[in-house]
Design a protein around this motif. Sequence first.
Motif, mmCIF file in Angstrom:
data_model
loop_
_atom_site.group_PDB
_atom_site.id
_atom_site.type_symbol
_atom_site.label_atom_id
_atom_site.label_comp_id
_atom_site.label_asym_id
_atom_site.label_seq_id
_atom_site.Cartn_x
_atom_site.Cartn_y
_atom_site.Cartn_z
ATOM 1 N N MET A 1 12.076 11.824 54.836
ATOM 2 C CA MET A 1 12.637 10.526 54.471
ATOM 3 C C MET A 1 13.263 9.847 55.681
ATOM 4 O O MET A 1 14.161 9.040 55.540
ATOM 5 C CB MET A 1 13.668 10.694 53.354
ATOM 6 C CG MET A 1 13.970 9.402 52.594
ATOM 7 S SD MET A 1 15.373 9.542 51.479
ATOM 8 C CE MET A 1 14.675 10.577 50.217
ATOM 9 N N GLY A 66 6.434 16.662 51.224
ATOM 10 C CA GLY A 66 7.886 16.533 51.288
ATOM 11 C C GLY A 66 8.444 17.595 52.215
ATOM 12 O O GLY A 66 7.750 18.527 52.608
ATOM 13 N N THR A 117 23.148 13.101 50.252
ATOM 14 C CA THR A 117 22.705 14.395 49.728
ATOM 15 C C THR A 117 23.855 15.388 49.661
ATOM 16 O O THR A 117 23.992 16.138 48.687
ATOM 17 C CB THR A 117 21.577 14.979 50.594
ATOM 18 O OG1 THR A 117 22.016 15.104 51.950
ATOM 19 C CG2 THR A 117 20.345 14.098 50.551
ATOM 20 N N VAL A 151 18.031 14.900 46.137
ATOM 21 C CA VAL A 151 16.911 14.215 46.794
ATOM 22 C C VAL A 151 16.592 12.870 46.137
ATOM 23 O O VAL A 151 16.504 11.848 46.828
ATOM 24 C CB VAL A 151 15.671 15.130 46.835
ATOM 25 C CG1 VAL A 151 14.486 14.406 47.456
ATOM 26 C CG2 VAL A 151 15.984 16.396 47.631
ATOM 27 N N PRO A 152 16.393 12.800 44.810
ATOM 28 C CA PRO A 152 16.200 11.472 44.211
ATOM 29 C C PRO A 152 17.419 10.565 44.381
ATOM 30 O O PRO A 152 17.280 9.338 44.437
ATOM 31 C CB PRO A 152 15.917 11.764 42.732
ATOM 32 C CG PRO A 152 16.342 13.162 42.503
ATOM 33 C CD PRO A 152 16.205 13.867 43.812
ATOM 34 N N ALA A 155 16.861 8.967 47.600
ATOM 35 C CA ALA A 155 15.815 7.953 47.449
ATOM 36 C C ALA A 155 16.371 6.689 46.809
ATOM 37 O O ALA A 155 16.008 5.572 47.189
ATOM 38 C CB ALA A 155 14.670 8.521 46.608
ATOM 39 N N HIS A 183 10.213 11.497 44.897
ATOM 40 C CA HIS A 183 11.285 12.352 45.404
ATOM 41 C C HIS A 183 11.883 13.252 44.327
ATOM 42 O O HIS A 183 12.594 14.216 44.662
ATOM 43 C CB HIS A 183 12.354 11.509 46.096
ATOM 44 C CG HIS A 183 11.932 11.058 47.458
ATOM 45 N ND1 HIS A 183 11.276 9.863 47.676
ATOM 46 C CD2 HIS A 183 12.017 11.663 48.675
ATOM 47 C CE1 HIS A 183 11.003 9.745 48.966
ATOM 48 N NE2 HIS A 183 11.442 10.816 49.588
ATOM 49 N N ILE A 186 9.690 16.124 45.181
ATOM 50 C CA ILE A 186 10.146 16.733 46.427
ATOM 51 C C ILE A 186 11.456 17.484 46.206
ATOM 52 O O ILE A 186 11.694 18.539 46.803
ATOM 53 C CB ILE A 186 10.308 15.652 47.515
ATOM 54 C CG1 ILE A 186 8.939 15.049 47.862
ATOM 55 C CG2 ILE A 186 10.974 16.226 48.764
ATOM 56 C CD1 ILE A 186 9.008 13.864 48.796
ATOM 57 N N GLY A 187 12.287 16.954 45.317
ATOM 58 C CA GLY A 187 13.555 17.616 45.014
ATOM 59 C C GLY A 187 13.380 19.015 44.458
ATOM 60 O O GLY A 187 14.220 19.897 44.685
ATOM 61 N N GLU A 190 12.912 21.167 47.443
ATOM 62 C CA GLU A 190 14.231 21.312 48.071
ATOM 63 C C GLU A 190 15.082 22.314 47.303
ATOM 64 O O GLU A 190 15.772 23.157 47.894
ATOM 65 C CB GLU A 190 14.941 19.953 48.103
ATOM 66 C CG GLU A 190 16.358 19.994 48.606
ATOM 67 C CD GLU A 190 16.532 19.345 49.959
ATOM 68 O OE1 GLU A 190 17.614 19.467 50.535
ATOM 69 O OE2 GLU A 190 15.575 18.726 50.450
ATOM 70 N N ASP A 273 4.904 12.088 54.318
ATOM 71 C CA ASP A 273 5.980 12.455 53.399
ATOM 72 C C ASP A 273 6.234 11.322 52.401
ATOM 73 O O ASP A 273 5.563 10.298 52.421
ATOM 74 C CB ASP A 273 7.253 12.839 54.162
ATOM 75 C CG ASP A 273 7.929 11.676 54.858
ATOM 76 O OD1 ASP A 273 7.625 10.510 54.558
ATOM 77 O OD2 ASP A 273 8.793 11.934 55.726
ATOM 78 N N GLY A 274 7.198 11.534 51.520
ATOM 79 C CA GLY A 274 7.411 10.599 50.428
ATOM 80 C C GLY A 274 7.638 9.169 50.873
ATOM 81 O O GLY A 274 7.009 8.231 50.367
#
Length: 356
Positions: A1, A66, A117, A151-152, A155, A183, A186-187, A190, A273-274
């Motif tokens: 990101m 991600g 985050t 993560v979101p 975003a 995301h 992707i989260g 993570e 990536d995202g």
Amino acid sequence: MHVPDGFINAPVSVAAGVVAAGAVAVSLRGARRELDERIAPLAGLVAAFIFAVQMLNFPVAAGTSGHLLGGALAAILVGPYTGVLCVSVVLLMQGILFADGGLTALGVNISVMAVTTTVVAYAVFRGLVKVLPRKRRSVTVSAFVAAALSVPAAALVFTLVYAIGGTTDVPIGRVLTAMVGVHVLIGLGEAAITAFTVGAVIAVRPDLVYGARGLRQKLQLRVGGELVDATPEPALTPSLTPSHRTRNVWLTGLAASLVLAGVVSFYASASPDGLEKVAADKGIDARAEAHAAADSPLADYSVEGITDGRLSGGLAGVIGVGVTVVAGTGIFWTVRRRSTTSETTTTAASTSPTSV
């Protein structure tokens, strides 16, 4: 990101830089309380580990990949204030040396990837460990959920920043849906990485996990009709282990970081990536600018002059881990030393005789 130059206009980039600088300043003060004799030696290692794992893009969906953001992991391992500094050090090294993340967008990246985050993850983590059973498994579960939500959240914050200062005219609703949607996936990656890493450290040295301190209630036994505190379980109490065990953990973590960055990174997903995917699909990148450090000998995580892709990328990763651990360790030891000096001065002042 990592937000490149040109996505966000100058006024908003400056404002984000001010916010980021303020967050770093607050974190420097807060880290003085977190960087004790256990956390200080490991904080630089955590930054280096995050740098290494961020090189490992994993596939998610529809040609998108991600990577770890790291805020949740850092906050749980070394504390929220120190966590902000860890991720900020990583972003600084990436932007200056590897042309990853715009220099004019550094404030945006710190605000989104470090501050958001870490704050979101640690707030969720602390809320969960207070209501879940006081067990090691609860720490791992809480770490998973906290990382997944962080993560979101990042975003969402990027989308808000773009709504205010985006350089292209793109319907913000489309950006929001695409950014948060990808995301969320992707989260989950993570969350898996964060929970696995936190669980691994807890299994070896639970006293080194900042977020796991003081989670187990005192065990009391009834002796002669009275309740007496039993000896606490060593697993969640301050460690009495010799310092060489901490060195072993440090060396093991450093070795793992070097292997991940120097070897495993070659097998990372090459898909965008995202943010890159959303930017290309929605037209956010129409005014993207060339990176100011594009001519760096380490730009794009390769070493200039080395034609073998595997060797070039692996060597760049090893250099990145080395630079990050040295820079991070230097910063955190300086903060720790200033904290110790301040405490000594305060103690001396409070115990010195006063003249009448």
